[in-house]
Scaffold this active site. Structure first.
Site, PDB file in Angstrom:
ATOM      1  N   CYS A 172      22.001  39.801  48.521  1.00 18.70           N
ATOM      2  CA  CYS A 172      20.936  40.817  49.164  1.00 18.70           C
ATOM      3  C   CYS A 172      19.814  40.388  48.385  1.00 18.70           C
ATOM      4  O   CYS A 172      19.700  39.409  47.777  1.00 18.70           O
ATOM      5  CB  CYS A 172      21.384  42.452  49.109  1.00 18.70           C
ATOM      6  SG  CYS A 172      21.407  43.042  47.657  1.00 18.70           S
ATOM      7  N   GLY A 173      18.635  41.245  48.606  1.00 15.95           N
ATOM      8  CA  GLY A 173      17.473  40.919  47.946  1.00 15.95           C
ATOM      9  C   GLY A 173      17.616  40.443  46.365  1.00 15.95           C
ATOM     10  O   GLY A 173      17.193  39.648  45.684  1.00 15.95           O
ATOM     11  N   THR A 174      18.087  41.871  45.798  1.00 17.20           N
ATOM     12  CA  THR A 174      18.183  41.730  44.167  1.00 17.20           C
ATOM     13  C   THR A 174      19.818  41.482  44.096  1.00 17.20           C
ATOM     14  O   THR A 174      20.056  41.246  42.869  1.00 17.20           O
ATOM     15  CB  THR A 174      17.768  42.902  43.656  1.00 17.20           C
ATOM     16  OG1 THR A 174      18.814  44.173  44.191  1.00 17.20           O
ATOM     17  CG2 THR A 174      16.250  43.237  44.023  1.00 17.20           C
ATOM     18  N   HIS A 208      36.287  37.419  31.331  1.00 17.22           N
ATOM     19  CA  HIS A 208      36.519  38.395  30.536  1.00 17.22           C
ATOM     20  C   HIS A 208      36.789  39.730  31.223  1.00 17.22           C
ATOM     21  O   HIS A 208      37.480  40.608  30.843  1.00 17.22           O
ATOM     22  CB  HIS A 208      35.294  38.797  29.600  1.00 17.22           C
ATOM     23  CG  HIS A 208      35.027  37.728  28.339  1.00 17.22           C
ATOM     24  ND1 HIS A 208      33.958  37.890  27.418  1.00 17.22           N
ATOM     25  CD2 HIS A 208      35.733  36.460  28.428  1.00 17.22           C
ATOM     26  CE1 HIS A 208      34.353  37.094  26.640  1.00 17.22           C
ATOM     27  NE2 HIS A 208      35.189  35.976  27.152  1.00 17.22           N
ATOM     28  N   ASN A 209      36.273  39.757  32.441  1.00 20.72           N
ATOM     29  CA  ASN A 209      36.235  40.925  33.473  1.00 20.72           C
ATOM     30  C   ASN A 209      37.115  40.807  34.385  1.00 20.72           C
ATOM     31  O   ASN A 209      37.411  41.584  35.357  1.00 20.72           O
ATOM     32  CB  ASN A 209      34.928  41.534  33.833  1.00 20.72           C
ATOM     33  CG  ASN A 209      34.060  41.716  32.801  1.00 20.72           C
ATOM     34  OD1 ASN A 209      32.988  40.948  32.485  1.00 20.72           O
ATOM     35  ND2 ASN A 209      34.264  42.510  31.477  1.00 20.72           N
ATOM     36  N   ARG A 252      42.967  39.408  24.869  1.00 21.28           N
ATOM     37  CA  ARG A 252      42.451  40.691  24.401  1.00 21.28           C
ATOM     38  C   ARG A 252      41.564  41.241  25.451  1.00 21.28           C
ATOM     39  O   ARG A 252      41.115  42.476  25.347  1.00 21.28           O
ATOM     40  CB  ARG A 252      41.595  40.464  23.329  1.00 21.28           C
ATOM     41  CG  ARG A 252      40.265  39.405  23.550  1.00 21.28           C
ATOM     42  CD  ARG A 252      39.489  39.047  22.229  1.00 21.28           C
ATOM     43  NE  ARG A 252      38.418  38.185  22.426  1.00 21.28           N
ATOM     44  CZ  ARG A 252      37.486  38.288  22.532  1.00 21.28           C
ATOM     45  NH1 ARG A 252      36.869  39.697  22.619  1.00 21.28           N
ATOM     46  NH2 ARG A 252      36.297  37.440  22.909  1.00 21.28           N
ATOM     47  N   HIS A 253      41.377  40.569  26.388  1.00 22.37           N
ATOM     48  CA  HIS A 253      40.575  41.046  27.640  1.00 22.37           C
ATOM     49  C   HIS A 253      41.408  41.972  28.726  1.00 22.37           C
ATOM     50  O   HIS A 253      40.679  42.895  29.321  1.00 22.37           O
ATOM     51  CB  HIS A 253      39.774  40.043  28.356  1.00 22.37           C
ATOM     52  CG  HIS A 253      38.890  39.211  27.444  1.00 22.37           C
ATOM     53  ND1 HIS A 253      37.758  39.688  26.690  1.00 22.37           N
ATOM     54  CD2 HIS A 253      38.919  38.041  27.163  1.00 22.37           C
ATOM     55  CE1 HIS A 253      37.347  38.598  26.137  1.00 22.37           C
ATOM     56  NE2 HIS A 253      37.976  37.705  26.422  1.00 22.37           N
ATOM     57  N   ASP A 285      22.950  40.767  53.326  1.00 23.80           N
ATOM     58  CA  ASP A 285      21.871  41.486  54.452  1.00 23.80           C
ATOM     59  C   ASP A 285      21.044  40.504  54.770  1.00 23.80           C
ATOM     60  O   ASP A 285      21.091  39.329  54.657  1.00 23.80           O
ATOM     61  CB  ASP A 285      21.339  42.728  53.448  1.00 23.80           C
ATOM     62  CG  ASP A 285      20.295  42.136  52.704  1.00 23.80           C
ATOM     63  OD1 ASP A 285      19.946  41.064  52.417  1.00 23.80           O
ATOM     64  OD2 ASP A 285      19.573  43.219  52.006  1.00 23.80           O
ATOM     65  N   GLY A 325      22.153  46.303  45.137  1.00 27.86           N
ATOM     66  CA  GLY A 325      22.663  47.342  46.072  1.00 27.86           C
ATOM     67  C   GLY A 325      23.940  46.901  46.642  1.00 27.86           C
ATOM     68  O   GLY A 325      24.822  47.665  46.633  1.00 27.86           O
TER      69      GLY A 325
END
Length: 147
Positions: free
Chosen positions: A67-69, A100-101, A134-135, A10, A72
């Site tokens: 974005c800022g944080t 892992h993800n 295992r993941h 953004d 969002g």
């Protein structure tokens, strides 16, 4: 899979996004920076969605959104089927969401981390590989939630 990385932000994260784009290009990645380029307010959900749709369609190996944080835009990206995006403000988390993800997108908060740390986070993310093993069943469970 392509070494293309799509970037979006953004208005709050333009400068950091451009620094990330230059950093990745210098490392040999093909960067698709979809903006914005001007400081007028831009809704982060649109930017997160646009980048996520490109990753989900296979047009890019990874997406990096800001974005800022970072929160969002990450939430918006995760609404797109096939996207696994995490917001990270440290290198350990960035490495783990890949290992892992099997995350295919990274979100960073431009008002949370400085440029040096952000570039380290990006490096940790793009250099890590999914460990499988295992993941894999857990990632399959996440994918099944989209059905």
């Amino acid at each position: 899979m392509t070494d293309r990385i799509v970037l979006a932000s953004d208005h709050a994260a333009i400068a950091l996004r451009q620094a990330v784009a230059a950093h990745l290009a210098a490392k040999g990645f093909e960067v698709d920076d979809i903006g914005p380029t001007t400081p007028e307010s831009v809704p982060y959900p649109h930017q997160g969605e646009a980048a996520a749709r490109r990753v989900a369609a296979g047009e890019a190996r990874f997406g990096i959104i800001l974005c800022g944080t970072g929160q969002g835009i990450m939430m918006a990206a995760n609404k797109i089927k096939g996207i696994r995006c995490g917001v990270c403000s440290d290198t350990f988390s960035a490495r783990m969401i890949r290992q892992h993800n099997d995350a295919n997108m990274l979100s960073i908060g431009a008002r949370v981390v400085g440029e040096g740390l952000a570039l380290d986070i990006v490096d940790a993310f793009v250099s890590a590989e999914f460990e499988g093993g295992r993941h894999a069943p857990r990632v399959d469970m996440i994918k099944a939630l989209e059905a």
